[in-house]
Design a protein around this motif. Structure first.
Motif, PDB file in Angstrom:
ATOM      1  N   SER A 127     -10.069 -10.878  16.669  1.00 47.62           N
ATOM      2  CA  SER A 127     -10.311 -11.319  15.298  1.00 47.62           C
ATOM      3  C   SER A 127     -11.604 -10.684  14.802  1.00 47.62           C
ATOM      4  O   SER A 127     -12.286  -9.961  15.523  1.00 47.62           O
ATOM      5  CB  SER A 127     -10.420 -12.842  15.249  1.00 47.62           C
ATOM      6  N   VAL A 134      -6.457  -7.281  12.078  1.00 42.26           N
ATOM      7  CA  VAL A 134      -6.921  -7.680  13.398  1.00 42.26           C
ATOM      8  C   VAL A 134      -6.927  -6.413  14.248  1.00 42.26           C
ATOM      9  O   VAL A 134      -6.121  -5.503  14.040  1.00 42.26           O
ATOM     10  CB  VAL A 134      -6.031  -8.776  14.034  1.00 42.26           C
ATOM     11  N   SER A 178     -10.538 -12.614   9.765  1.00 43.02           N
ATOM     12  CA  SER A 178     -10.045 -13.571  10.758  1.00 43.02           C
ATOM     13  C   SER A 178     -11.200 -14.077  11.614  1.00 43.02           C
ATOM     14  O   SER A 178     -12.123 -13.335  11.942  1.00 43.02           O
ATOM     15  CB  SER A 178      -8.974 -12.923  11.634  1.00 43.02           C
ATOM     16  N   LEU A 181      -8.545 -16.390  17.056  1.00 41.27           N
ATOM     17  CA  LEU A 181      -7.188 -15.842  17.159  1.00 41.27           C
ATOM     18  C   LEU A 181      -6.566 -16.209  18.502  1.00 41.27           C
ATOM     19  O   LEU A 181      -7.227 -16.161  19.541  1.00 41.27           O
ATOM     20  CB  LEU A 181      -7.241 -14.319  16.992  1.00 41.27           C
ATOM     21  N   PHE A 191      -4.271 -17.012  13.478  1.00 45.22           N
ATOM     22  CA  PHE A 191      -5.722 -16.930  13.377  1.00 45.22           C
ATOM     23  C   PHE A 191      -6.192 -17.711  12.165  1.00 45.22           C
ATOM     24  O   PHE A 191      -5.438 -17.952  11.212  1.00 45.22           O
ATOM     25  CB  PHE A 191      -6.216 -15.479  13.328  1.00 45.22           C
TER      26      PHE A 191
END
Length: 296
Positions: A127, A134, A178, A181, A191
């Motif tokens: 993340s 990602v 993000s 995750l 996430f």
């Protein structure tokens, strides 16, 4: 304090480096080792604790002010950890037998990896990074990559982005970075997006993105997935523990006994209990999904 809490034994161990800011433990059950990142600039190390001998080893990271953060134990026992302040250096690995520390750079990409997960092949998914992405890392070829997801069109009205906006100011451009995750049994990534209070599911094969924003959830931080693929998440500024039911898709949130609890890192144990750290309450908290009761 509940009877269950009174019957527990807590032991604390002092890390050799002063003020290390130990972050996000990861346990290697085969070798009996606990690993963590020492995020403090005074430390800038990877920490290791042998649970049998109760001894520490610390490994300095070459890149200064790397903010050594969250890691995971790979299939071969190597410990991998993100460097959110590492500049070109994105991650570090430590070989458990030799103690060799290796940094991996990705100068083509700016941004900061945050948490880390293993995919089904034993490679890394991270993340953080860039908005709408990602990041990945192949542990055999040592090459980075990325997966794209659909960025939400706007900040939810009850999100942290609105909370922190000064009166009269415009919202910042929509950016979806993000935060934490995890991967479910089907190989899909879930996430959190912190300042949106949002949970996102990404299918890495099709690229399909699904977004979840529970009402009254201004921000999300840590999350985990149980063996039934239920997603447990932190409603951080809403002071609740959340659950996305894998079968029904229904989201339910639970209020810890500490009124302003801030749920942070989460993990599910073999018995099915959900554990999390409570920053405001200064507690280690346990939630029983069967009885829907907490122990702090």
């Amino acid at each position: 304090i509940s009877d269950a809490a009174l019957s527990a034994t807590i032991r604390e161990y002092e890390i050799p480096t002063p003020m290390p800011m130990a972050h996000s433990m990861s346990v290697d059950p085969v070798r009996g080792i606990a690993w963590w990142g020492e995020e403090s600039q005074l430390a800038n190390q990877v920490g290791r604790f042998n649970m049998d001998t109760e001894t520490f080893v610390e490994y300095p990271v070459k890149t200064q002010n790397a903010h050594v953060h969250t890691g995971i134990v790979g299939r071969d026992g190597r410990y991998w950890v993100t460097l959110p302040g590492g500049g070109d250096s994105k991650i570090v690995s430590v070989e458990p037998t030799t103690g060799k520390v290796t940094e991996y750079k990705w100068p083509e990409k700016k941004g900061n990896p945050h948490t880390i997960e293993l995919d089904k092949a034993g490679n890394l998914v991270m993340s953080g990074g860039a908005s709408g992405e990602v990041w990945t890392f192949d542990t055999e070829t040592n090459k980075f990559g990325s997966l794209k997801f659909t960025v939400p069109s706007a900040y939810p009205k009850d999100s942290l982005a609105y909370w922190t906006k000064a009166p009269g100011d415009d919202l910042p451009p929509v950016r979806a970075i993000s935060y934490d995750l995890r991967m479910d049994s089907k190989g899909r990534y879930f996430f959190t997006i912190m300042d949106m209070g949002m949970l996102i599911r990404l299918d890495p094969v099709t690229g399909e993105t699904k977004q979840y924003h529970p009402e009254g959830t201004p921000s999300m931080r840590g999350m985990t997935i149980d063996p039934q693929d239920n997603v447990w998440f932190s409603n951080f500024n809403g002071h609740k523990l959340g659950k996305l039911d894998a079968k029904s898709g229904v989201i339910k949130e639970y209020q810890p006994p500490t009124l302003n609890a801030t749920v942070y890192g989460l993990v599910v144990d073999k018995a099915g209990f959900v554990w999390f750290s409570d920053l405001n309450g200064n507690s280690i908290s346990r939630f029983d999904p069967k009885t829907e009761t907490f122990v702090e």
